[in-house]
Design a protein around this motif. Structure first.
Motif, PDB file in Angstrom:
ATOM      1  N   GLY A 200       0.822  -1.202  -0.007  1.00  0.00           N
ATOM      2  CA  GLY A 200       0.052  -0.321   0.082  1.00  0.00           C
ATOM      3  C   GLY A 200       0.737   1.247  -0.031  1.00  0.00           C
ATOM      4  O   GLY A 200       0.420   2.194   0.434  1.00  0.00           O
ATOM      5  N   LEU A 201       1.991   1.111  -0.438  1.00  0.00           N
ATOM      6  CA  LEU A 201       2.997   2.367  -0.485  1.00  0.00           C
ATOM      7  C   LEU A 201       2.835   3.131  -1.874  1.00  0.00           C
ATOM      8  O   LEU A 201       2.253   2.271  -3.144  1.00  0.00           O
ATOM      9  CB  LEU A 201       4.315   2.030  -0.207  1.00  0.00           C
ATOM     10  N   LEU A 202       3.354   4.355  -2.107  1.00  0.00           N
ATOM     11  CA  LEU A 202       3.138   4.961  -3.454  1.00  0.00           C
ATOM     12  C   LEU A 202       4.099   4.407  -4.371  1.00  0.00           C
ATOM     13  O   LEU A 202       5.162   3.605  -4.314  1.00  0.00           O
ATOM     14  CB  LEU A 202       4.079   6.221  -3.136  1.00  0.00           C
ATOM     15  N   LYS A 203       3.364   3.867  -5.608  1.00  0.00           N
ATOM     16  CA  LYS A 203       4.067   3.530  -6.637  1.00  0.00           C
ATOM     17  C   LYS A 203       4.562   4.373  -7.368  1.00  0.00           C
ATOM     18  O   LYS A 203       5.682   4.056  -8.281  1.00  0.00           O
ATOM     19  CB  LYS A 203       2.818   2.746  -7.584  1.00  0.00           C
ATOM     20  N   THR A 204       4.524   5.873  -7.316  1.00  0.00           N
ATOM     21  CA  THR A 204       5.200   6.937  -8.110  1.00  0.00           C
ATOM     22  C   THR A 204       5.102   7.889  -7.148  1.00  0.00           C
ATOM     23  O   THR A 204       4.350   8.105  -6.361  1.00  0.00           O
ATOM     24  CB  THR A 204       4.530   7.149  -9.313  1.00  0.00           C
ATOM     25  N   TRP A 205       6.239   8.822  -7.332  1.00  0.00           N
ATOM     26  CA  TRP A 205       6.491   9.994  -6.503  1.00  0.00           C
ATOM     27  C   TRP A 205       5.918  11.335  -7.328  1.00  0.00           C
ATOM     28  O   TRP A 205       6.339  11.357  -8.533  1.00  0.00           O
ATOM     29  CB  TRP A 205       7.652  10.011  -5.951  1.00  0.00           C
ATOM     30  N   PRO A 206       5.447  12.412  -6.872  1.00  0.00           N
ATOM     31  CA  PRO A 206       5.316  13.667  -7.565  1.00  0.00           C
ATOM     32  C   PRO A 206       6.632  14.203  -7.691  1.00  0.00           C
ATOM     33  O   PRO A 206       7.715  13.909  -7.263  1.00  0.00           O
ATOM     34  CB  PRO A 206       4.627  14.300  -6.345  1.00  0.00           C
ATOM     35  N   ALA A 207       6.714  15.176  -8.662  1.00  0.00           N
ATOM     36  CA  ALA A 207       7.987  15.754  -8.934  1.00  0.00           C
ATOM     37  C   ALA A 207       8.749  16.382  -7.749  1.00  0.00           C
ATOM     38  O   ALA A 207      10.114  16.177  -7.744  1.00  0.00           O
ATOM     39  CB  ALA A 207       7.707  17.069  -9.809  1.00  0.00           C
ATOM     40  N   GLU A 208       8.169  16.874  -6.878  1.00  0.00           N
ATOM     41  CA  GLU A 208       8.930  17.423  -5.598  1.00  0.00           C
ATOM     42  C   GLU A 208       9.185  16.149  -4.608  1.00  0.00           C
ATOM     43  O   GLU A 208       9.707  16.463  -3.575  1.00  0.00           O
ATOM     44  CB  GLU A 208       8.052  18.494  -5.005  1.00  0.00           C
TER      45      GLU A 208
END
Length: 414
Positions: free
Chosen positions: A41-49
Protein backbone atom coordinates in the motif's frame (compact mmCIF):
# COMPACT_ATOMS: atom_id res chain seq x y z
CA UNK A 1 -16.77 -17.41 25.55
CA UNK A 2 -13.99 -18.13 23.03
CA UNK A 3 -11.44 -15.58 21.86
CA UNK A 4 -12.78 -15.82 18.31
CA UNK A 5 -16.31 -14.95 19.49
CA UNK A 6 -15.03 -11.98 21.51
CA UNK A 7 -13.15 -10.66 18.48
CA UNK A 8 -16.25 -11.06 16.29
CA UNK A 9 -18.37 -9.15 18.82
CA UNK A 10 -15.81 -6.35 19.02
CA UNK A 11 -15.69 -6.00 15.24
CA UNK A 12 -19.48 -5.68 15.14
CA UNK A 13 -19.52 -2.68 17.50
CA UNK A 14 -20.26 0.69 15.86
CA UNK A 15 -17.14 2.74 15.25
CA UNK A 16 -14.74 -0.06 16.19
CA UNK A 17 -11.55 -0.12 14.15
CA UNK A 18 -8.95 -2.83 14.68
CA UNK A 19 -5.44 -1.59 15.39
CA UNK A 20 -3.38 -1.06 12.26
CA UNK A 21 -0.74 -3.67 11.53
CA UNK A 22 2.74 -2.42 12.30
CA UNK A 23 5.63 -2.76 9.89
CA UNK A 24 8.56 -1.88 12.09
CA UNK A 25 12.24 -1.86 11.11
CA UNK A 26 13.74 -2.90 14.46
CA UNK A 27 17.32 -3.60 13.40
CA UNK A 28 19.88 -3.34 10.61
CA UNK A 29 18.22 -4.08 7.25
CA UNK A 30 14.82 -4.70 8.80
CA UNK A 31 12.97 -7.56 10.47
CA UNK A 32 14.71 -10.32 8.50
CA UNK A 33 18.04 -8.56 7.88
CA UNK A 34 17.46 -8.68 4.14
CA UNK A 35 16.79 -4.97 3.44
CA UNK A 36 13.15 -5.73 2.64
CA UNK A 37 9.93 -4.44 4.17
CA UNK A 38 6.78 -6.58 4.13
CA UNK A 39 4.57 -3.49 3.95
CA UNK A 40 2.22 -2.89 1.03
CA UNK A 41 0.00 0.00 0.00
CA UNK A 42 2.92 2.36 -0.60
CA UNK A 43 3.22 4.99 -3.32
CA UNK A 44 3.99 3.47 -6.72
CA UNK A 45 5.21 6.78 -8.11
CA UNK A 46 6.38 10.03 -6.52
CA UNK A 47 5.35 13.56 -7.46
CA UNK A 48 8.04 15.77 -9.01
CA UNK A 49 8.86 17.31 -5.63
CA UNK A 50 9.06 13.90 -3.97
CA UNK A 51 7.00 12.49 -1.07
CA UNK A 52 5.76 14.82 1.66
CA UNK A 53 8.12 15.60 4.53
CA UNK A 54 6.31 14.67 7.77
CA UNK A 55 8.92 15.75 10.30
CA UNK A 56 12.57 16.59 10.75
CA UNK A 57 14.64 15.86 13.87
CA UNK A 58 17.92 17.65 14.49
CA UNK A 59 20.68 17.41 17.05
CA UNK A 60 21.00 13.62 16.84
CA UNK A 61 24.80 13.72 16.77
CA UNK A 62 27.18 13.20 13.88
CA UNK A 63 27.01 9.68 12.40
CA UNK A 64 26.49 7.53 9.31
CA UNK A 65 24.33 4.88 11.01
CA UNK A 66 20.73 4.16 10.04
CA UNK A 67 17.82 4.38 12.52
CA UNK A 68 15.74 1.50 13.81
CA UNK A 69 11.99 1.83 14.37
CA UNK A 70 10.00 -0.27 16.84
CA UNK A 71 6.81 0.06 18.89
CA UNK A 72 6.36 3.78 18.30
CA UNK A 73 9.97 4.80 18.86
CA UNK A 74 12.92 5.66 16.62
CA UNK A 75 16.45 4.85 17.80
CA UNK A 76 19.71 6.16 16.43
CA UNK A 77 23.35 6.69 17.40
CA UNK A 78 25.67 9.65 17.05
CA UNK A 79 28.52 11.75 18.35
CA UNK A 80 26.94 14.57 20.34
CA UNK A 81 29.61 17.07 21.38
CA UNK A 82 32.32 14.78 22.83
CA UNK A 83 30.10 11.80 23.64
CA UNK A 84 28.91 8.79 21.67
CA UNK A 85 25.19 8.40 22.37
CA UNK A 86 22.03 6.46 21.64
CA UNK A 87 19.01 8.73 21.07
CA UNK A 88 15.34 7.73 21.30
CA UNK A 89 12.68 9.73 19.42
CA UNK A 90 8.90 9.56 19.23
CA UNK A 91 7.90 7.96 15.92
CA UNK A 92 5.08 10.49 15.62
CA UNK A 93 6.76 13.87 15.32
CA UNK A 94 10.39 13.08 16.10
CA UNK A 95 10.44 14.51 19.62
CA UNK A 96 13.46 13.40 21.65
CA UNK A 97 12.48 11.13 24.57
CA UNK A 98 15.82 10.11 26.06
CA UNK A 99 19.58 9.89 25.47
CA UNK A 100 22.09 7.33 26.77
CA UNK A 101 25.88 7.75 26.66
CA UNK A 102 28.26 4.95 25.62
CA UNK A 103 31.45 6.92 26.19
CA UNK A 104 33.70 9.36 24.37
CA UNK A 105 32.99 9.83 20.69
CA UNK A 106 35.47 8.85 17.99
CA UNK A 107 36.11 9.66 14.36
CA UNK A 108 36.60 12.56 12.00
CA UNK A 109 36.91 13.44 8.31
CA UNK A 110 34.28 11.92 6.00
CA UNK A 111 33.37 9.14 8.44
CA UNK A 112 32.69 10.69 11.84
CA UNK A 113 30.74 9.00 14.60
CA UNK A 114 29.19 5.53 14.90
CA UNK A 115 27.93 3.55 11.91
CA UNK A 116 25.95 0.88 13.73
CA UNK A 117 22.16 0.49 13.89
CA UNK A 118 20.60 -0.27 17.31
CA UNK A 119 18.94 -3.69 17.54
CA UNK A 120 15.59 -3.60 19.37
CA UNK A 121 14.40 -6.76 21.14
CA UNK A 122 11.26 -6.35 23.24
CA UNK A 123 11.95 -4.05 26.17
CA UNK A 124 15.68 -3.64 25.47
CA UNK A 125 18.01 -2.62 22.66
CA UNK A 126 21.63 -3.38 21.86
CA UNK A 127 24.04 -0.83 20.42
CA UNK A 128 27.70 -1.11 19.42
CA UNK A 129 29.93 1.94 19.52
CA UNK A 130 32.69 2.65 17.07
CA UNK A 131 35.39 1.85 19.61
CA UNK A 132 33.88 -1.53 20.53
CA UNK A 133 31.63 -0.64 23.47
CA UNK A 134 28.53 -2.85 23.41
CA UNK A 135 25.58 -1.81 25.59
CA UNK A 136 22.17 -3.20 26.47
CA UNK A 137 19.66 -0.44 27.28
CA UNK A 138 16.05 -0.33 28.41
CA UNK A 139 13.90 1.05 25.59
CA UNK A 140 11.61 2.84 28.04
CA UNK A 141 14.20 5.24 29.42
CA UNK A 142 17.67 4.31 28.13
CA UNK A 143 18.78 2.86 31.48
CA UNK A 144 21.84 0.66 31.07
CA UNK A 145 21.39 -3.06 31.77
CA UNK A 146 24.92 -4.23 30.95
CA UNK A 147 27.94 -3.42 28.81
CA UNK A 148 30.93 -5.23 27.30
CA UNK A 149 34.16 -3.86 25.85
CA UNK A 150 35.34 -5.77 22.78
CA UNK A 151 38.96 -4.69 22.87
CA UNK A 152 39.50 -5.13 26.61
CA UNK A 153 37.41 -8.24 27.26
CA UNK A 154 37.77 -10.16 23.97
CA UNK A 155 41.12 -8.84 22.68
CA UNK A 156 39.03 -7.47 19.83
CA UNK A 157 40.54 -6.49 16.50
CA UNK A 158 38.92 -4.56 13.67
CA UNK A 159 39.95 -2.68 10.53
CA UNK A 160 41.11 0.93 10.56
CA UNK A 161 37.59 2.36 10.25
CA UNK A 162 36.69 0.62 13.52
CA UNK A 163 33.51 -1.22 14.52
CA UNK A 164 30.49 -0.80 12.25
CA UNK A 165 28.55 -3.98 13.03
CA UNK A 166 24.92 -4.05 14.14
CA UNK A 167 24.36 -6.85 16.72
CA UNK A 168 22.11 -9.81 15.91
CA UNK A 169 19.55 -11.25 18.35
CA UNK A 170 18.88 -14.95 17.82
CA UNK A 171 16.66 -16.54 20.46
CA UNK A 172 18.20 -15.95 23.88
CA UNK A 173 21.58 -14.98 22.44
CA UNK A 174 23.22 -11.87 21.05
CA UNK A 175 25.68 -12.56 18.23
CA UNK A 176 28.58 -10.15 17.65
CA UNK A 177 32.03 -9.95 16.04
CA UNK A 178 34.73 -8.76 18.47
CA UNK A 179 37.36 -9.91 15.98
CA UNK A 180 39.80 -11.36 18.53
CA UNK A 181 42.01 -14.36 17.81
CA UNK A 182 40.04 -16.57 20.20
CA UNK A 183 36.80 -14.60 19.94
CA UNK A 184 36.45 -13.63 16.29
CA UNK A 185 32.71 -14.19 16.63
CA UNK A 186 30.93 -14.55 19.97
CA UNK A 187 27.51 -15.50 21.30
CA UNK A 188 26.44 -13.68 24.46
CA UNK A 189 23.55 -14.24 26.82
CA UNK A 190 21.32 -11.38 25.76
CA UNK A 191 20.04 -10.82 29.30
CA UNK A 192 23.42 -10.60 31.03
CA UNK A 193 26.07 -10.13 28.35
CA UNK A 194 27.91 -13.23 29.58
CA UNK A 195 29.75 -15.20 26.90
CA UNK A 196 27.99 -18.42 25.84
CA UNK A 197 30.67 -19.37 23.31
CA UNK A 198 33.57 -17.79 21.46
CA UNK A 199 34.57 -18.82 17.95
CA UNK A 200 38.13 -18.73 16.65
CA UNK A 201 38.31 -18.43 12.85
CA UNK A 202 41.29 -19.89 10.95
CA UNK A 203 43.74 -17.72 8.98
CA UNK A 204 44.07 -15.09 11.73
CA UNK A 205 40.96 -13.18 10.67
CA UNK A 206 39.46 -10.13 12.36
CA UNK A 207 36.31 -8.02 12.23
CA UNK A 208 35.63 -5.69 9.34
CA UNK A 209 32.46 -3.63 8.73
CA UNK A 210 29.73 -6.13 7.86
CA UNK A 211 26.92 -7.47 10.05
CA UNK A 212 26.07 -11.11 10.77
CA UNK A 213 23.05 -12.95 9.36
CA UNK A 214 21.54 -16.25 10.58
CA UNK A 215 20.65 -19.08 8.21
CA UNK A 216 19.40 -22.66 8.41
CA UNK A 217 21.55 -24.63 5.99
CA UNK A 218 20.66 -28.30 5.45
CA UNK A 219 19.58 -28.77 9.05
CA UNK A 220 22.37 -26.73 10.63
CA UNK A 221 21.65 -23.27 11.97
CA UNK A 222 24.65 -21.05 11.45
CA UNK A 223 25.87 -17.48 11.48
CA UNK A 224 27.38 -16.00 8.34
CA UNK A 225 29.78 -13.05 8.54
CA UNK A 226 32.10 -11.17 6.17
CA UNK A 227 35.52 -10.80 7.81
CA UNK A 228 38.74 -9.23 6.55
CA UNK A 229 39.84 -12.26 4.50
CA UNK A 230 36.69 -14.22 3.73
CA UNK A 231 33.01 -14.85 4.25
CA UNK A 232 32.65 -17.49 6.97
CA UNK A 233 30.01 -19.67 8.59
CA UNK A 234 29.99 -20.91 12.19
CA UNK A 235 27.58 -23.24 13.97
CA UNK A 236 24.92 -21.45 16.01
CA UNK A 237 25.03 -24.17 18.67
CA UNK A 238 28.66 -23.77 19.72
CA UNK A 239 30.48 -21.42 17.32
CA UNK A 240 32.34 -24.21 15.55
CA UNK A 241 33.95 -23.04 12.31
CA UNK A 242 32.13 -24.61 9.32
CA UNK A 243 33.32 -23.02 6.07
CA UNK A 244 34.90 -20.00 4.37
CA UNK A 245 34.67 -18.33 0.95
CA UNK A 246 37.59 -16.00 0.28
CA UNK A 247 37.06 -14.63 -3.21
CA UNK A 248 34.54 -11.83 -2.33
CA UNK A 249 37.04 -10.27 0.12
CA UNK A 250 39.39 -7.47 -0.82
CA UNK A 251 42.40 -6.21 1.13
CA UNK A 252 40.97 -2.79 2.03
CA UNK A 253 37.39 -2.96 3.39
CA UNK A 254 34.63 -5.58 3.35
CA UNK A 255 31.38 -3.86 4.28
CA UNK A 256 28.21 -5.24 2.72
CA UNK A 257 26.07 -7.81 4.51
CA UNK A 258 26.10 -11.25 2.83
CA UNK A 259 22.93 -12.63 1.28
CA UNK A 260 21.75 -16.21 1.84
CA UNK A 261 19.12 -18.09 -0.16
CA UNK A 262 18.48 -21.81 -0.69
CA UNK A 263 21.93 -23.14 0.26
CA UNK A 264 23.67 -20.30 -1.60
CA UNK A 265 25.64 -17.34 -0.21
CA UNK A 266 26.45 -14.17 -2.15
CA UNK A 267 28.93 -11.56 -0.96
CA UNK A 268 30.63 -8.63 -2.65
CA UNK A 269 33.15 -5.87 -2.06
CA UNK A 270 34.53 -2.88 -3.91
CA UNK A 271 38.08 -1.60 -4.58
CA UNK A 272 38.11 -3.34 -7.96
CA UNK A 273 37.01 -6.72 -6.60
CA UNK A 274 33.40 -7.83 -7.23
CA UNK A 275 30.94 -10.40 -5.96
CA UNK A 276 30.58 -14.15 -5.91
CA UNK A 277 27.98 -16.84 -5.30
CA UNK A 278 28.90 -20.04 -3.45
CA UNK A 279 26.85 -23.19 -2.95
CA UNK A 280 27.03 -24.82 0.50
CA UNK A 281 26.69 -28.57 0.92
CA UNK A 282 27.08 -30.62 4.07
CA UNK A 283 30.24 -32.71 4.36
CA UNK A 284 30.17 -34.58 7.66
CA UNK A 285 30.24 -31.98 10.44
CA UNK A 286 31.61 -29.29 8.13
CA UNK A 287 30.43 -27.82 4.84
CA UNK A 288 31.80 -27.91 1.33
CA UNK A 289 31.91 -24.59 -0.55
CA UNK A 290 31.55 -24.63 -4.33
CA UNK A 291 31.95 -21.38 -6.24
CA UNK A 292 29.07 -20.98 -8.69
CA UNK A 293 30.34 -17.76 -10.27
CA UNK A 294 32.30 -14.60 -9.60
CA UNK A 295 31.48 -11.31 -11.31
CA UNK A 296 33.13 -7.91 -11.64
CA UNK A 297 29.65 -6.48 -12.22
CA UNK A 298 28.79 -6.17 -8.52
CA UNK A 299 31.62 -4.24 -6.89
CA UNK A 300 29.42 -3.31 -3.96
CA UNK A 301 31.12 -1.00 -1.48
CA UNK A 302 28.88 -0.34 1.55
CA UNK A 303 25.49 0.42 -0.02
CA UNK A 304 24.27 -3.17 0.33
CA UNK A 305 22.26 -5.42 -1.96
CA UNK A 306 18.74 -6.83 -1.95
CA UNK A 307 17.41 -10.12 -3.38
CA UNK A 308 13.93 -9.93 -4.93
CA UNK A 309 12.29 -12.78 -6.86
CA UNK A 310 15.55 -14.41 -7.87
CA UNK A 311 17.30 -11.19 -8.83
CA UNK A 312 19.96 -9.24 -7.00
CA UNK A 313 19.91 -5.44 -7.01
CA UNK A 314 22.69 -3.19 -5.76
CA UNK A 315 25.34 -0.66 -6.63
CA UNK A 316 28.21 -1.82 -8.84
CA UNK A 317 30.34 1.20 -7.94
CA UNK A 318 28.54 3.99 -9.88
CA UNK A 319 25.80 1.90 -11.47
CA UNK A 320 22.59 0.44 -10.08
CA UNK A 321 22.76 -3.15 -11.29
CA UNK A 322 20.40 -6.12 -11.60
CA UNK A 323 21.89 -9.63 -11.66
CA UNK A 324 20.22 -12.99 -11.98
CA UNK A 325 21.08 -14.46 -8.58
CA UNK A 326 21.76 -18.09 -9.53
CA UNK A 327 23.78 -17.33 -12.70
CA UNK A 328 25.32 -13.87 -12.29
CA UNK A 329 23.89 -12.80 -15.65
CA UNK A 330 23.65 -9.02 -15.86
CA UNK A 331 20.05 -8.08 -16.64
CA UNK A 332 20.67 -4.35 -16.70
CA UNK A 333 22.83 -1.53 -15.37
CA UNK A 334 21.80 2.13 -14.96
CA UNK A 335 24.09 5.09 -14.39
CA UNK A 336 21.32 7.57 -13.48
CA UNK A 337 21.15 6.64 -9.77
CA UNK A 338 24.95 6.58 -9.35
CA UNK A 339 26.63 4.95 -6.35
CA UNK A 340 24.38 4.47 -3.34
CA UNK A 341 22.49 2.34 -0.82
CA UNK A 342 19.31 0.33 -1.23
CA UNK A 343 16.22 -1.22 0.37
CA UNK A 344 12.98 -2.71 -0.98
CA UNK A 345 9.26 -2.41 -0.26
CA UNK A 346 6.04 -3.14 -2.15
CA UNK A 347 7.54 -3.80 -5.58
CA UNK A 348 9.91 -0.85 -5.49
CA UNK A 349 13.59 -0.24 -4.80
CA UNK A 350 14.41 2.77 -2.64
CA UNK A 351 17.85 3.90 -3.72
CA UNK A 352 19.86 6.70 -2.14
CA UNK A 353 22.69 8.32 -4.08
CA UNK A 354 25.59 8.94 -1.72
CA UNK A 355 27.20 12.00 -3.25
CA UNK A 356 26.55 15.59 -4.21
CA UNK A 357 23.05 16.57 -3.23
CA UNK A 358 22.22 12.91 -2.69
CA UNK A 359 19.03 12.31 -4.74
CA UNK A 360 16.76 9.46 -3.66
CA UNK A 361 15.28 7.25 -6.40
CA UNK A 362 12.17 5.09 -6.57
CA UNK A 363 12.77 2.27 -9.06
CA UNK A 364 10.65 -0.71 -10.09
CA UNK A 365 12.06 -4.06 -8.98
CA UNK A 366 11.92 -5.08 -12.62
CA UNK A 367 14.52 -7.60 -13.82
CA UNK A 368 13.93 -6.77 -17.49
CA UNK A 369 14.76 -3.06 -17.52
CA UNK A 370 15.45 0.03 -15.44
CA UNK A 371 12.15 1.82 -14.75
CA UNK A 372 12.33 4.94 -12.62
CA UNK A 373 9.16 5.84 -10.70
CA UNK A 374 10.37 9.03 -9.04
CA UNK A 375 13.29 10.94 -7.57
CA UNK A 376 13.83 13.90 -5.27
CA UNK A 377 16.56 15.74 -3.41
CA UNK A 378 16.18 15.62 0.39
CA UNK A 379 16.23 18.86 2.30
CA UNK A 380 19.09 20.10 4.51
CA UNK A 381 21.89 18.13 2.84
CA UNK A 382 25.27 18.31 4.49
CA UNK A 383 28.54 18.36 2.57
CA UNK A 384 29.43 14.85 3.78
CA UNK A 385 28.53 11.68 1.82
CA UNK A 386 25.08 10.15 2.36
CA UNK A 387 26.18 6.72 3.55
CA UNK A 388 23.24 5.93 5.85
CA UNK A 389 20.89 3.48 4.12
CA UNK A 390 17.23 4.37 3.53
CA UNK A 391 14.71 2.79 5.94
CA UNK A 392 11.02 2.00 5.33
CA UNK A 393 8.72 1.61 8.35
CA UNK A 394 4.97 2.05 8.83
CA UNK A 395 4.40 4.04 5.66
CA UNK A 396 7.40 6.31 6.22
CA UNK A 397 10.78 6.71 4.53
CA UNK A 398 13.61 7.64 6.90
CA UNK A 399 16.78 9.34 5.69
CA UNK A 400 19.64 10.03 8.09
CA UNK A 401 22.07 12.80 7.18
CA UNK A 402 24.59 13.18 9.99
CA UNK A 403 22.91 15.31 12.68
CA UNK A 404 19.51 15.27 10.95
CA UNK A 405 16.82 12.61 10.48
CA UNK A 406 14.14 13.22 7.84
CA UNK A 407 10.81 11.36 7.84
CA UNK A 408 8.76 11.26 4.60
CA UNK A 409 5.25 9.92 4.00
CA UNK A 410 5.30 7.21 1.31
CA UNK A 411 1.92 5.64 2.10
CA UNK A 412 -0.52 5.64 -0.80
CA UNK A 413 -3.85 7.39 -0.32
CA UNK A 414 -6.77 5.06 0.38
Amino acid sequence: MSKAVLIALALSLPGFAPPAERFDWPQWQGVDRDAKSRETGLLKTWPAEGPALVWKATGLGIAHGTPSIAAGHVYSMGNREKDEVVVCLDENGGKELWTATLGKGKGGGDDPGPRSTPTVDGDVLYALGRGGTLVCLKVADGKEVWRREFRKEFAGRVGGWEYSESPLVDGDRLIVTPGGTSATIAALDKKTGAAVWQSSIPDDQHAEYSSIIAADVQGTRQYIQFLNRSVVGVAAADGKFLWSFAKPANKTANCSTPIYSEDHVFAASAYGNGGGLAKLSKDGELFRVEEVYFTKKMKNHHGGMVLVDGHLYGSDEGQLTCLEFKTGTVKWQARQPGKGSICYADGRLYYRNEGGKGPVFLVEANPEKYVEAGRFEPTDRTKLPSWAHPVIANGKLYLRDQDVLLCYDVKAAR
